[in-house]
Scaffold this active site. Structure first.
Site, PDB file in Angstrom:
ATOM      1  CG  HIS A 224      -0.384   0.180   2.510  1.00  0.00           C
ATOM      2  ND1 HIS A 224      -0.158  -0.848   3.392  1.00  0.00           N
ATOM      3  CD2 HIS A 224       0.052   1.291   3.136  1.00  0.00           C
ATOM      4  CE1 HIS A 224       0.371  -0.364   4.500  1.00  0.00           C
ATOM      5  NE2 HIS A 224       0.506   0.926   4.369  1.00  0.00           N
ATOM      6  CG  ASP A 257      -0.041  -4.188   2.793  1.00  0.00           C
ATOM      7  OD1 ASP A 257       0.217  -3.591   1.739  1.00  0.00           O
ATOM      8  OD2 ASP A 257      -0.198  -3.600   3.882  1.00  0.00           O
ATOM      9  CB  SER A 339       2.933   1.780   6.107  1.00  0.00           C
ATOM     10  OG  SER A 339       1.725   1.689   6.778  1.00  0.00           O
TER      11      SER A 339
END
Length: 494
Positions: A224, A257, A339
């Site tokens: 992402h 992911d 992230s």
């Protein structure tokens, strides 16, 4: 719960689920201006004024950015309370809340709390939060500078009276710390952690984190973080020394992911971070997270492993598929921008990739902040995915070949009556079909792990590889049985 997050597939391994979006976490309650005059003490015969008590905070209903009303002007305001594919195809899209510094929804898992991936893609205009943080830092810096000047001026005055001022040495050698300390681990790891700026051709983009995977210049991060720039966008990687390099996507796995980048002109002497063994992590172990929360690169935070095998589902907020993980939960501070960054053990080995955070309410915004609930992809799983992406550029997903419902409170993963598009929920030639499973069966355990829903089952399946043999415990007509299943595989486009 949920998070990464910052990606995914429709009906997971023939299962589907949707996840809510997660909101931002509020800043600290405002404080009184420095140097304000304290209220005069009450007279002996005066009636003391009692501060007002704000109503109880309900994470399911109270907006995250709302600050409880202050009691009295003389009293400091109270601080705000913060709060699997069983087969294939993948589940329906969900709006994610990532630990990546961008706008968009975030991974979520179960009410009332919502998981937000620290680093979901954002519009360029969403840099307001980062800008706000920078402004706050500048203001704080100005105040600190003024206080520092006053202290220095006082020292100078006292020096004229004969006192001696001792200053700390500026020699970098004096700043070295023992390898086993947090400072020692951070000093060794920071040169191998990068800040990733992803800019899509449509103006979307965001900031996330990654780390050096090998000496060839591969960078491991979340899908992402780079999804918005994967096709025709631009990726820039910045090291802790400020040097920038262009990068390209080698492969992406939405379901996991996970993404792998390659530096276009990698520098000499790259030092990959050591990879640990996430299977040997214990609850209570110390953790160190490194990332760029809200664009603040090279930020180091600490905590512990709060839980293991936490089922987390997330989406990228762009109508893509969901990702599932059996996550490591940590209370190390993780925010949008973290992230893709490493979660390290006390010894400095990577045990996970920070991917999602959980927020406590909804304010109609897409950002979230740390409330001590962060989630990381176990590095053992991420490593397997990275190796596949580097080798072929495409992910491979293990499946049992049965469509399961994505309801959260079913007491297990319920095999659906029908598969996607009216197909069989359990094809006879699928791994589940060969093992004797049927529509309506409720899978309650995957090996020794209790399964309470479809997402939990998918997360557990995806911790394995195609060809692995697993034991499924299921209920049929009130009777409990077990089945040995050899996991199949499905190749994904991303």
């Amino acid at each position: 719960m949920s998070t990464e997050n910052e990606g995914n597939e429709g009906t997971a391994a023939e299962a589907a689920s949707s996840v809510p979006s997660a909101p931002p976490v509020p800043a600290d309650a405002p404080q009184g201006p420095p140097g304000s005059t304290p209220p005069a003490p009450p007279q002996p015969d005066a009636t003391a004024v009692q501060p007002q008590v704000s109503p109880a905070y309900d994470p399911a209903t109270t907006p995250m950015a709302q600050v409880p009303a202050a009691p009295q002007p003389q009293s400091p305001p109270p601080a705000p309370q913060s709060a699997a594919d069983a087969g294939w195809p993948p589940p329906p899209p969900a709006v994610p809340a990532y630990a990546h510094g961008a706008q968009g929804g975030g991974p979520v898992w179960g009410p009332p709390g919502q998981l937000q991936a620290p680093g979901a893609p954002r519009k360029r205009g969403a840099g307001g939060l980062v800008a706000a943080v920078v402004v706050a830092a500048l203001v704080a810096g100005g105040i600190g500078g003024a206080l520092g000047y006053w202290a220095a001026d006082s020292n100078d005055s006292s020096n004229s009276s004969g006192s001696t001022t001792i200053t700390a040495s500026a020699n970098p050698q004096d700043l070295k710390r023992d390898p086993g300390t947090v400072a020692g681990v951070a000093a060794k790891a920071l040169p191998s952690v990068v800040t990733i700026d992803a800019q899509g051709g449509d103006g979307e983009g965001g900031t996330g984190t990654g780390f050096v995977y090998d000496k060839e210049g591969h960078i491991l991060t979340n899908n992402h973080v780079v999804a918005s720039a994967a096709e025709n966008g631009q990726l820039t990687v910045t090291f802790s020394n400020g040097k920038k390099y262009g990068a390209e996507v080698i492969g992406r796995a939405e379901g996991y992911d996970v993404a792998v980048l390659k530096l276009k002109n990698p520098p000499q002497g790259l030092t990959p971070l050591e990879l640990g063994n996430s299977d040997q992590v214990a609850v209570g172990d110390s953790t160190i997270a490194i990332g760029a929360p809200f664009g603040l690169s090279n930020t180091v935070t600490t905590g512990i492993i709060s839980a293991k095998n936490r089922p987390v589902a997330s989406g990228d907020g762009s109508g893509g598929s969901n990702s599932y993980m059996s996550a490591l939960q940590t209370d190390a501070s993780i925010n949008p921008g973290n992230s893709g960054g490493p979660l390290l053990s006390a010894g400095g080995a990577v045990i996970g990739i920070n991917s999602a955070i959980q927020s406590t309410g909804s304010t109609g915004q897409s950002q979230a902040g740390s409330i001590g609930l962060g989630f990381a992809i176990p590095i053992n799983q991420a490593k397997n995915v990275a190796q596949q992406l580097i080798k072929t550029g495409r992910p491979v997903y293990p499946v049992i070949g049965a469509t399961v419902t994505m309801d959260e409170k079913t007491g297990g993963a319920v095999i659906s009556d029908q598969g996607t598009g009216g197909t069989d929920a359990v094809p006879k030639d699928s791994p589940a079909g060969r093992a004797g499973l049927k529509p309506g069966d409720i899978i309650t355990k995957f090996n020794d792990t209790v399964v309470d829903s479809g997402p939990t089952l998918i997360g557990e399946i995806w911790t394995h590889k195609p060809g692995d043999k697993v034991t499924l415990t299921y209920k049929r007509g009130g009777k409990t049985s077990t089945a040995e299943v050899t996991l199949g595989e499905r190749k994904g486009d991303s």
